[in-house]
Enzyme design. Sequence first.
Site, PDB file in Angstrom:
ATOM      1  N   CYS A  26       6.301  43.842  55.048  1.00 46.60           N
ATOM      2  CA  CYS A  26       6.884  45.195  55.109  1.00 46.60           C
ATOM      3  C   CYS A  26       7.329  45.523  56.531  1.00 46.60           C
ATOM      4  CB  CYS A  26       5.889  46.240  54.608  1.00 46.60           C
ATOM      5  SG  CYS A  26       5.655  46.173  52.822  1.00 46.60           S
ATOM      6  N   CYS A  82       5.000  45.940  47.605  1.00 46.78           N
ATOM      7  CA  CYS A  82       4.316  47.032  48.306  1.00 46.78           C
ATOM      8  C   CYS A  82       5.137  48.326  48.239  1.00 46.78           C
ATOM      9  CB  CYS A  82       4.140  46.680  49.785  1.00 46.78           C
ATOM     10  SG  CYS A  82       3.062  45.296  50.112  1.00 46.78           S
ATOM     11  N   GLU A  88       5.907  50.333  50.686  1.00 45.24           N
ATOM     12  CA  GLU A  88       6.864  50.482  51.791  1.00 45.24           C
ATOM     13  C   GLU A  88       8.186  49.796  51.461  1.00 45.24           C
ATOM     14  OE1 GLU A  88       3.725  49.514  51.917  1.00 45.24           O
ATOM     15  OE2 GLU A  88       2.765  49.983  53.827  1.00 45.24           O
ATOM     16  N   CYS A  94       1.789  45.631  55.567  1.00 45.41           N
ATOM     17  CA  CYS A  94       1.641  44.174  55.705  1.00 45.41           C
ATOM     18  C   CYS A  94       2.786  43.610  56.550  1.00 45.41           C
ATOM     19  CB  CYS A  94       1.594  43.510  54.327  1.00 45.41           C
ATOM     20  SG  CYS A  94       3.197  43.405  53.525  1.00 45.41           S
TER      21      CYS A  94
END
Length: 164
Positions: free
Chosen positions: A115, A76, A78, A112
């Site tokens: 993260c 991801c 992040e 998510c």
Amino acid sequence: MKEDYSKIEVTCSLVPQSFDELKSRELALVLKAKQARVTSHSPYSNYSVGAALLLGNGEIVSGSNQENAAYPSGLCAERTTMFAAGALYPGVNFEVLAVAIPDTAENLPSPCGACLQVMAEYQFKQESPLKILLIHPREDIVYVADKLQQMLPFAFNQSHLPKK
Ligand code: THU
């Protein structure tokens, strides 16, 4: 059950703020997160995410989601951003993380669980809040969590582990 055990209840909240109300360094961060979407490698989901992280030394590190044909090998935006910042500037605090998603998205960005857990690690380590700005996909609005607990109140951290 013994009487001295009581219910544990928390309230999470995300507060909307218009771009006009943001401090100039946070507005700059929002724009960086939006720009970072172009660096996304997301041919599988077609969902490009950008993130930008303001550090305690004033630097901004940005990143995006990086997918892989072997799906679980992707990462991801992040975490890509936080890990880059951790590697580039070890020991420097993470102050504000902004997240941007496609302007076709129906909902707000929502980092998510993995993260959020990584945010928890850095926030716990630095002993100061990591603020999160979730950028609305179409309006000039961010939803603000002023610390990670507003999104992940029961995060696991090193205090849960047995003492060495
Ligand atoms: N993704 C992010 O980069 N950040 C989020 O907050 C949620 C999801 C990515 C992972 C994957 O590349 C794509 O978006 C679809 O799940």
